[in-house]
Every structure is written in C-alpha cells, then in structure tokens.
Write a protein that holds these residues in place. Structure first.
Motif, mmCIF file in Angstrom:
data_model
loop_
_atom_site.group_PDB
_atom_site.id
_atom_site.type_symbol
_atom_site.label_atom_id
_atom_site.label_comp_id
_atom_site.label_asym_id
_atom_site.label_seq_id
_atom_site.Cartn_x
_atom_site.Cartn_y
_atom_site.Cartn_z
ATOM 1 N N TYR A 105 0.838 -1.206 0.000
ATOM 2 C CA TYR A 105 0.000 0.000 0.000
ATOM 3 C C TYR A 105 0.874 1.258 0.000
ATOM 4 C CZ TYR A 105 -3.944 -3.056 1.141
ATOM 5 O OH TYR A 105 -4.906 -4.038 1.117
ATOM 6 N N ASP A 106 1.972 1.193 0.739
ATOM 7 C CA ASP A 106 2.873 2.349 0.814
ATOM 8 C C ASP A 106 3.552 2.614 -0.533
ATOM 9 O OD1 ASP A 106 2.203 2.531 3.464
ATOM 10 O OD2 ASP A 106 3.982 1.455 4.191
ATOM 11 N N ILE A 107 3.851 1.548 -1.273
ATOM 12 C CA ILE A 107 4.487 1.720 -2.579
ATOM 13 C C ILE A 107 3.595 2.543 -3.511
ATOM 14 C CG2 ILE A 107 5.171 0.492 -4.690
ATOM 15 C CD1 ILE A 107 6.272 -1.721 -2.922
ATOM 16 N N LEU A 108 2.290 2.282 -3.453
ATOM 17 C CA LEU A 108 1.350 3.004 -4.311
ATOM 18 C C LEU A 108 0.807 4.268 -3.650
ATOM 19 C CD1 LEU A 108 -0.717 0.040 -5.839
ATOM 20 C CD2 LEU A 108 1.248 1.227 -6.802
ATOM 21 N N GLY A 109 1.100 4.450 -2.353
ATOM 22 C CA GLY A 109 0.625 5.641 -1.661
ATOM 23 C C GLY A 109 -0.874 5.663 -1.456
ATOM 24 N N ILE A 110 -1.465 4.514 -1.094
ATOM 25 C CA ILE A 110 -2.908 4.411 -0.902
ATOM 26 C C ILE A 110 -3.210 3.807 0.456
ATOM 27 C CG2 ILE A 110 -3.436 4.214 -3.356
ATOM 28 C CD1 ILE A 110 -3.545 1.207 -3.022
ATOM 29 N N SER A 111 -4.478 3.880 0.874
ATOM 30 C CA SER A 111 -4.906 3.301 2.137
ATOM 31 C C SER A 111 -5.371 1.859 1.927
ATOM 32 C CB SER A 111 -6.045 4.126 2.743
ATOM 33 O OG SER A 111 -7.173 4.119 1.891
ATOM 34 N N LYS A 112 -5.569 1.124 3.018
ATOM 35 C CA LYS A 112 -5.924 -0.294 2.934
ATOM 36 C C LYS A 112 -7.365 -0.516 2.487
ATOM 37 C CE LYS A 112 -4.126 -3.385 5.483
ATOM 38 N NZ LYS A 112 -3.730 -4.307 6.552
ATOM 39 N N ASP A 113 -8.190 0.535 2.490
ATOM 40 C CA ASP A 113 -9.580 0.373 2.061
ATOM 41 C C ASP A 113 -9.802 0.942 0.650
ATOM 42 O OD1 ASP A 113 -9.206 3.008 2.684
ATOM 43 O OD2 ASP A 113 -11.042 3.224 3.877
ATOM 44 N N SER A 114 -8.755 1.107 -0.128
ATOM 45 C CA SER A 114 -8.875 1.668 -1.475
ATOM 46 C C SER A 114 -9.603 0.700 -2.407
ATOM 47 C CB SER A 114 -7.494 1.975 -2.054
ATOM 48 O OG SER A 114 -6.826 2.954 -1.287
ATOM 49 N N THR A 115 -10.381 1.254 -3.326
ATOM 50 C CA THR A 115 -11.073 0.455 -4.328
ATOM 51 C C THR A 115 -10.122 0.116 -5.469
ATOM 52 O OG1 THR A 115 -11.811 2.400 -5.573
ATOM 53 C CG2 THR A 115 -13.233 1.631 -3.775
ATOM 54 N N VAL A 116 -10.572 -0.783 -6.357
ATOM 55 C CA VAL A 116 -9.740 -1.162 -7.499
ATOM 56 C C VAL A 116 -9.483 0.039 -8.396
ATOM 57 C CG1 VAL A 116 -9.661 -2.574 -9.586
ATOM 58 C CG2 VAL A 116 -10.477 -3.569 -7.453
ATOM 59 N N ALA A 117 -10.493 0.894 -8.579
ATOM 60 C CA ALA A 117 -10.305 2.094 -9.409
ATOM 61 C C ALA A 117 -9.244 3.018 -8.814
ATOM 62 C CB ALA A 117 -11.635 2.837 -9.552
ATOM 63 N N GLU A 118 -9.243 3.159 -7.484
ATOM 64 C CA GLU A 118 -8.243 3.999 -6.820
ATOM 65 C C GLU A 118 -6.854 3.370 -6.906
ATOM 66 O OE1 GLU A 118 -11.238 5.970 -3.463
ATOM 67 O OE2 GLU A 118 -10.097 4.144 -3.020
ATOM 68 N N ILE A 119 -6.792 2.051 -6.811
ATOM 69 C CA ILE A 119 -5.510 1.347 -6.940
ATOM 70 C C ILE A 119 -4.948 1.524 -8.353
ATOM 71 C CG2 ILE A 119 -4.409 -0.928 -6.903
ATOM 72 C CD1 ILE A 119 -6.469 -1.729 -4.769
ATOM 73 N N LYS A 120 -5.822 1.409 -9.350
ATOM 74 C CA LYS A 120 -5.395 1.563 -10.751
ATOM 75 C C LYS A 120 -4.900 2.981 -11.007
ATOM 76 C CE LYS A 120 -7.052 1.023 -15.502
ATOM 77 N NZ LYS A 120 -8.210 0.651 -16.359
ATOM 78 N N LYS A 121 -5.609 3.958 -10.492
ATOM 79 C CA LYS A 121 -5.196 5.355 -10.675
ATOM 80 C C LYS A 121 -3.835 5.619 -10.032
ATOM 81 C CE LYS A 121 -6.809 10.087 -9.870
ATOM 82 N NZ LYS A 121 -7.904 10.927 -9.307
ATOM 83 N N ALA A 122 -3.648 5.082 -8.814
ATOM 84 C CA ALA A 122 -2.367 5.258 -8.127
ATOM 85 C C ALA A 122 -1.245 4.535 -8.865
ATOM 86 C CB ALA A 122 -2.481 4.737 -6.694
ATOM 87 N N TYR A 123 -1.560 3.373 -9.426
ATOM 88 C CA TYR A 123 -0.537 2.618 -10.167
ATOM 89 C C TYR A 123 -0.011 3.426 -11.346
ATOM 90 C CZ TYR A 123 1.272 -0.367 -13.822
ATOM 91 O OH TYR A 123 2.042 -0.872 -14.829
ATOM 92 N N TYR A 124 -0.906 3.960 -12.158
ATOM 93 C CA TYR A 124 -0.446 4.708 -13.340
ATOM 94 C C TYR A 124 0.285 5.982 -12.945
ATOM 95 C CZ TYR A 124 -2.606 1.665 -16.746
ATOM 96 O OH TYR A 124 -2.888 0.577 -17.538
#
Length: 335
Positions: free
Chosen positions: A90-109
């Motif tokens: 989660y820290d690598i992508l800078g997101i929280s543990k309750d992030s949705t798939v859309a939020e994970i994808k946005k952080a990844y790109y």
C-alpha cells in the motif's frame, strides 16, 4: 345421583402411583437437560477455538466488528503481528488499505509514469521501482491475492513477478492528415475525398463517423494539419496510414506520449480486453503443450512453454482484478 366414594386405601394407592410416575418423568427431563447442556458447552468450546484461528470469519459472524484487542494470535493460526500490520505494498502506491480497485489503478499509473525506465535510461534503481509498482498493483487489485496479503503478509504469497511493461500498456496513437496540392484537395473533390478517408479507416473504432471525418477535412483545409483519428491502437493507426499513403496523400501516425491506452479504458472495456487476452494466451499454451517434446522436458529446455504458463497465470490474476473493478463500478452507479 352422587358419585360413590373411593375407599381411602385405594385413593392412597392411586396418589402414590401418580407421584412415582411424576418422579420418573422429572428424572428423564433432568437427564435430557443435562445432555443438552453438555452438547451446548462442547459446541461453544469448539466454535470458540475454530473462530479464534480465523479472525476474518469471526468478524463476519459477529454482530459487532472485532476490536483490535480481540485479536488473539495463536502459534498455529499462521498469523503474526507483523503480517497483520504489513502495509508495504500500500505504501508503494501511496494508498490506504480500504482503497477500491479504481483507486488502486489510478495510483498505479501515477507511480508507474513517474518511475518509467524510458525517463531514466540505464538507471537500475528506477527500473526496480517500476517493477515494484507493477507487482504491488498486481497483488492489491486481485481480490484473492490482496486477501492473502492482508491476512498473512508478503510471506503468504507465492512468487509472482508481473510483466511490468505489458501491464503499463502501450501509448495510444493518432493519425494526422496534411493539406497539399494533391488533386483530391480541390473544391470539387470534397465529397470524394471525405468518402475515401472514411473508407481507409478500419471498422469498429468508437467515435469515428462521416461527420468526424468531414470535420477533420475542413480543419485541414483551414489550418493545413488536422487530427483524423485520436487515441487508437498502433495497429489501427498504421493500417489507416498505409491505405491513405497509396494515393500519395500526406498522412502521419504517431504515439501520444504521456498517456496509456489501458489507463483510459472503462471497467467493462478492461474486463473484455483481459478476457480476450486470456483466451488467446490459453490457446497459445495449449499449442505449446502439444508441440513440446519429452526430451525437451528432461533437458529443461521448455522456456516457451513456461512463458505461456506465466502469461496465463498473470492474466487470470488480472481478470479477477478486472471483474472486481467492474463490480465496484456497477455498485457505485446503482447507489
């Protein structure tokens, strides 16, 4: 007439008989209650041990969510305090543990774009960072791998290295047309020119109509250069260019830097694309399995076969992620 009285001796005998049956009945009831109580205690003891080893199941079965102090980590449960608080991915992508798939994808790109090796040629640290970002996304977007990671940390995950370049995807392409002295650019050839441009474009490209082609033609006549196609695949762009170039017209295909085709996909487009890619990879794996020879297996010379196994495994994980993202998208629209 009055009912005859029962002799006293007979009445005492009947009362004694009733008491005897009553005491036997109570003894049977007491025995049944005792057996039920024993079974209830045994069931409660078993359930407590079963749920204690499975905190996630305890949380679903409980009316109230478990407090942090209710976690009882047992030696055989497979859980550790470090695993319960592992947030490295989660820290690598800078997101929280309750992030949705859309939020994970946005952080990844966002992170992948900042650490793309093309920006820093020859920098191995950047290349490693790019791979870490891809692996973090591949794990957290997949609901199965994410659950394993959340419960037991990185140690619970089988070794899995995603194809970072393929995951990031290619850039979208566009096609530019330029006005020249070619006879098709004369006023009396406008209808013929628009029809020709429309026929040169492959079928199935969203947003491409005769009106859009007419608009590009009018813009090119006014400004000398116009965009004929926007955000298409490399293959679609090059096919269009090859058709138009045959007539000696000025046309060019180029990638749109700073964007990625996969990033602009809708959830349903993403799911369909991965579904199609998985089908093609599965067919290639089947063919590789048919063509492989026994002596190649003994020598360990099965790199092509292993490559398709890794590809299918990765696409299965991506398909689960795409399905989860599509489900979340549907729920957000219905709420």
């Amino acid at each position: 007439p009055t009912q005859p009285k029962m002799p006293v001796s007979h009445g005492l005998a009947m009362e004694s008989l009733r008491c005897s049956h009553s005491r036997k009945g109570w003894r049977r009831i007491d025995g049944a209650l005792l057996a039920a109580a024993i079974l209830l205690l045994a069931s409660a003891y078993w359930a407590e041990g079963f749920l204690a080893a499975r905190p996630s199941l305890r949380a679903r079965c409980s009316r109230r969510p478990p407090r942090a102090s209710s976690w009882r980590l047992r030696p055989n449960s497979g859980l550790t305090a470090a695993a319960a608080t592992d947030t490295e991915l989660y820290d690598i992508l800078g997101i929280s543990k309750d992030s949705t798939v859309a939020e994970i994808k946005k952080a990844y790109y966002r992170e992948a774009r900042d650490s793309h090796p093309d920006k820093f040629p020859g920098n191995e640290e950047i290349r490693d960072r790019f791979q870490q970002v891809a692996d973090a996304y591949a794990t957290l977007a997949d609901p199965v791998r994410r659950q394993q990671y959340d419960l037991q940390g990185l140690a619970s995950l089988a070794f899995f290295r995603s194809n970072a370049t393929r995951l990031f995807g290619p850039p979208p392409w566009r096609v530019l047309i330029g006005k020249t002295d070619h006879w098709l650019w004369t006023e009396d050839q406008e209808e013929h020119m628009v029809g020709f441009l429309a026929s040169a474009i492959p079928n199935g490209i969203a947003g491409v109509t005769v009106k859009s082609v007419q608009a590009a033609y009018a813009e090119a006549k006014e400004t000398n250069v116009a965009v004929l196609l926007e955000r298409v695949s490399e293959e679609q762009a090059k096919d269009t260019v090859s058709q138009i170039e045959e007539y000696g017209l000025a046309v060019k295909a180029e990638p749109i830097e700073g964007e990625r085709t996969n990033e602009q996909e809708s959830p349903i487009q993403h799911f369909r694309r991965i579904q199609r890619d998985l089908g093609e990879a599965s067919e290639s794996l089947r063919r590789a399995a048919i063509e492989i020879k026994p002596d190649e297996l003994q020598k360990g010379d099965d790199a092509e076969f292993q490559r398709w196994i890794d590809m299918v495994r990765g696409l299965r994980s991506e398909l689960r992620a795409a399905a989860q993202g599509l489900e979340e998208f549907k729920l957000s629209k219905s709420s």
